[in-house]
Design a protein around this motif. Structure first.
Motif, mmCIF file in Angstrom:
data_model
loop_
_atom_site.group_PDB
_atom_site.id
_atom_site.type_symbol
_atom_site.label_atom_id
_atom_site.label_comp_id
_atom_site.label_asym_id
_atom_site.label_seq_id
_atom_site.Cartn_x
_atom_site.Cartn_y
_atom_site.Cartn_z
ATOM 1 N N CYS A 197 0.861 -1.266 -0.051
ATOM 2 C CA CYS A 197 -0.160 -0.069 0.061
ATOM 3 C C CYS A 197 0.902 1.304 -0.123
ATOM 4 N N GLY A 199 -0.155 4.211 1.254
ATOM 5 C CA GLY A 199 -0.391 5.024 2.180
ATOM 6 C C GLY A 199 -1.708 6.043 1.916
ATOM 7 N N MET A 203 -6.214 6.561 5.328
ATOM 8 C CA MET A 203 -4.798 6.518 6.186
ATOM 9 C C MET A 203 -4.364 7.925 6.096
ATOM 10 N N ASP A 207 -3.838 10.509 9.502
ATOM 11 C CA ASP A 207 -2.678 10.409 10.163
ATOM 12 C C ASP A 207 -1.608 10.767 8.986
ATOM 13 N N LYS A 210 1.779 8.851 9.457
ATOM 14 C CA LYS A 210 1.585 7.328 9.261
ATOM 15 C C LYS A 210 1.577 6.997 7.935
ATOM 16 N N LYS A 213 5.137 7.380 6.359
ATOM 17 C CA LYS A 213 5.627 6.158 6.825
ATOM 18 C C LYS A 213 6.013 5.117 5.788
ATOM 19 N N LEU A 214 4.514 4.585 5.537
ATOM 20 C CA LEU A 214 4.479 3.566 4.567
ATOM 21 C C LEU A 214 4.905 3.969 3.248
ATOM 22 N N ASP A 217 8.635 3.614 2.657
ATOM 23 C CA ASP A 217 8.955 2.467 2.624
ATOM 24 C C ASP A 217 8.951 1.977 1.188
ATOM 25 N N PRO B 41 -2.137 -2.949 5.943
ATOM 26 C CA PRO B 41 -1.052 -1.909 6.044
ATOM 27 C C PRO B 41 -1.401 -0.781 7.160
ATOM 28 N N LYS B 44 0.576 -2.048 9.917
ATOM 29 C CA LYS B 44 1.880 -1.588 9.662
ATOM 30 C C LYS B 44 2.407 -0.228 10.064
ATOM 31 N N ALA B 45 1.349 0.640 9.581
ATOM 32 C CA ALA B 45 1.774 1.953 9.617
ATOM 33 C C ALA B 45 1.560 2.403 11.240
ATOM 34 N N GLY B 46 0.948 1.657 12.136
ATOM 35 C CA GLY B 46 0.666 1.988 13.348
ATOM 36 C C GLY B 46 -0.738 2.454 14.007
ATOM 37 N N PHE B 47 -1.645 1.853 13.241
ATOM 38 C CA PHE B 47 -3.122 2.035 13.824
ATOM 39 C C PHE B 47 -3.387 0.518 14.351
ATOM 40 N N TRP B 73 -10.429 4.606 11.022
ATOM 41 C CA TRP B 73 -10.463 5.649 10.156
ATOM 42 C C TRP B 73 -9.141 5.642 9.305
ATOM 43 N N GLY B 74 -8.124 4.729 9.827
ATOM 44 C CA GLY B 74 -7.045 4.540 9.052
ATOM 45 C C GLY B 74 -6.992 3.310 8.089
ATOM 46 N N CYS B 75 -8.175 2.470 8.291
ATOM 47 C CA CYS B 75 -8.173 1.508 7.294
ATOM 48 C C CYS B 75 -8.477 1.965 5.910
ATOM 49 N N GLN B 76 -7.491 1.384 5.015
ATOM 50 C CA GLN B 76 -7.528 1.808 3.674
ATOM 51 C C GLN B 76 -8.698 0.921 2.946
ATOM 52 N N ARG B 80 -7.043 -6.725 1.907
ATOM 53 C CA ARG B 80 -5.752 -7.877 2.139
ATOM 54 C C ARG B 80 -6.421 -8.869 2.926
#
Ligand code: SF4
Ligand code: SF4
Lengths: 304, 171
Positions: A197, A199, A203, A207, A210, A213-214, A217, B41, B44-47, B73-76, B80
């Motif tokens: 992904c 980002g 997302m 934030d 965050k 950050k993705l 990478d 993801p 991985k990003a920290g949520f 709310w950080g869910c994309q 997956r």
């Protein structure tokens, strides 16, 4: 000539109309007639109706699909999110007769009815399945031979594979965009985070740090493993993320390079000889140098 | 050891019922294997409270306690998790059911307001006046979408106003 309804979504017509122009230029050359779906709305984006009410999501999505049904054509979209959202909505409606009834009740208020006769395609599926790499190759004026591309297929054309009617053999190892980009003559090496992904999306609005950050990478995986001349994507959201966020990393001193980013049909249009001022005119990350390289005299294909 | 979660069967059934009704039908099939979180993801990003952990908290009866949790709310919506789940839970649907629970209690970030307003006014969550930009690249200045089509705008307003979203006072 096969006719398909062009579903524009939001990002493409208002933020990146040069991508829209690249659709309008490239498809007719490939034998696909593009028809506008007048009055189409947002798909609706994940943060709107899908986050509030499933039936409302289905009603709004189905209204867009109905616009294609009314013309007896299938629909194609250039944005992965639009593809995912409308495909899932169609699946939720067709999977549940009670929901279909409720959605059609709601649609009565605007004098419309969802039948489910039009299929939803992503532009990459149309290019791969209906046109095919061979025909794309034949349409080229310039070759990308010797140039290296990092591809970014994006999430929403891959998963959930069970609701999509066009799919990859292995969704965690996608090859459609790879083959389409190779058809332009470019080299498309694998990098380890290919299906990761970027980002963008919920997302990024929740934030941004965050998200970055993705993104970092992913970008570093491309740069360090294959050092590409360009990034090629078939998702308008990924396009915006790669275009905008490289500038942020640059300003913060976190990278000392940038990689030009294109939507697939933009590089295709350039290779077909269309005017960059129309098909690849808007970006924050500089791409003039590689555009001149693509359209340089020495790359002209000798058609004998 | 005072910091433990007290399981409350009433709260558990209440939470499962809420999530199921809002679209998270598969929640009870979860065996907490963590396959979903491993590919997420968002995690991985920290949520942290997505996929497995979100489901665990609902199954522990912690739905109300999580109302302000921003992970959802950080869910994309990348799915997956849905692809890899061996149990057919469809975790993304659970995450979105949880979002709907939050949204209907108006527990969402203010950044979500503009896109709702735009959707209602123009039929587009993302909208800006791009007429000059469009002309510059050789396109008709007005995109053939609802943005410049009053009938289409009226249609989407009718759909939104007649829906549960219309009762939230967003428009
Ligand atoms: S859909 Fe959401 S929860 Fe599932 S893997 Fe993607 S980001 Fe994670
Ligand atoms: S993969 Fe499925 S069963 Fe395993 S923890 Fe996630 S939702 Fe539960």
């Amino acid at each position: 000539m096969e006719k398909l309804g062009l579903y524009l979504g939001c990002n493409i017509p208002f933020k990146a109309p040069d991508i829209e122009q690249s659709f309008r230029k490239t498809f007719p050359v490939l034998g696909i007639e593009v028809e506008d779906l007048e009055g189409a709305t947002c798909c609706p984006a994940w943060g709107t109706a899908p986050s509030f009410d499933l039936d409302t999501w289905c009603a709004i999505s189905s209204r867009n699909i109905i616009l294609a049904e009314d013309k007896n054509i299938d629909l194609m979209t250039g944005c992965n999110s639009c593809f995912g959202i409308m495909s899932e909505a169609k699946h939720f409606i067709e999977d549940d007769p009670a929901r279909k009834k409720r959605v059609n009740e709601n649609l009565k208020a605007i004098d419309r009815e969802f039948k489910g006769t039009s299929n939803i395609y992503h532009i990459s599926h149309v290019l791969y399945e209906k046109v095919g790499p061979e025909k794309i190759k034949e349409s080229l004026v310039y070759s990308l031979d010797g140039l290296k591309a990092a591809i970014q297929p994006g999430c929403h054309i891959l998963w959930p594979s069970d609701v999509y009617h066009v799919k990859e053999k292995n969704s965690f190892f996608p090859t459609i965009l790879k083959e389409l980009t190779q058809a332009l003559g470019a080299e498309v090496p694998h990098y380890s985070r290919l299906e990761f992904c970027c980002g963008m999306g919920g997302m990024r609005s929740t934030d941004v740090e965050k998200s970055l950050k993705l993104f970092t990478d992913k970008l570093m995986s491309m740069k360090e493993e294959i050092d590409p001349d360009m990034i090629v994507t078939t998702c308008s959201s990924c396009f915006l993320q790669f275009d905008m966020s490289q500038q942020i990393l640059k300003e913060r001193g976190m990278i000392d390079f940038t990689i030009p980013v294109f939507y697939y049909t933009q590089v295709l249009a350039l290779a077909q000889g269309f005017d960059p001022a129309q098909v690849a005119a808007i970006s924050q990350t500089p791409r003039d140098a590689v555009i001149s390289e693509i359209q340089s005299e020495k790359r002209k294909i000798n058609k004998g | 050891m005072s910091d433990y979660i007290k399981l409350d069967s009433e709260k558990i059934s209440e939470g499962v019922k809420t999530i199921t009704e809002l679209g998270g039908h598969g929640i009870l099939k979860c065996v907490q294997c963590g396959a979903c979180s491993a590919v997420c993801p968002g995690v991985k990003a920290g949520f942290p409270v997505l996929c497995r952990l979100l489901i665990k908290k609902v199954l522990d009866g912690q739905l109300e306690e999580m109302i302000e949790e921003s992970s959802s709310w950080g869910c994309q919506a990348c799915n997956r998790c849905t692809e890899v789940c061996p149990q057919g839970v469809r975790p993304q649907e659970v995450v979105f059911a949880f979002r709907r629970y939050q949204a209907n209690e108006l527990a969402f970030s203010t950044s979500a307001i503009t896109s709702q307003m735009n959707l209602h006014s123009y039929g587009h969550a993302v909208f800006s006046d791009a007429r000059e930009l469009r002309k510059k690249v050789g396109l008709a200045p007005e995109a053939p979408t609802s943005a410049y089509n009053e009938k289409a705008q009226k249609e989407i307003q009718t759909l939104l106003e007649n829906s549960p979203m219309g009762e939230l006072g967003l428009y």
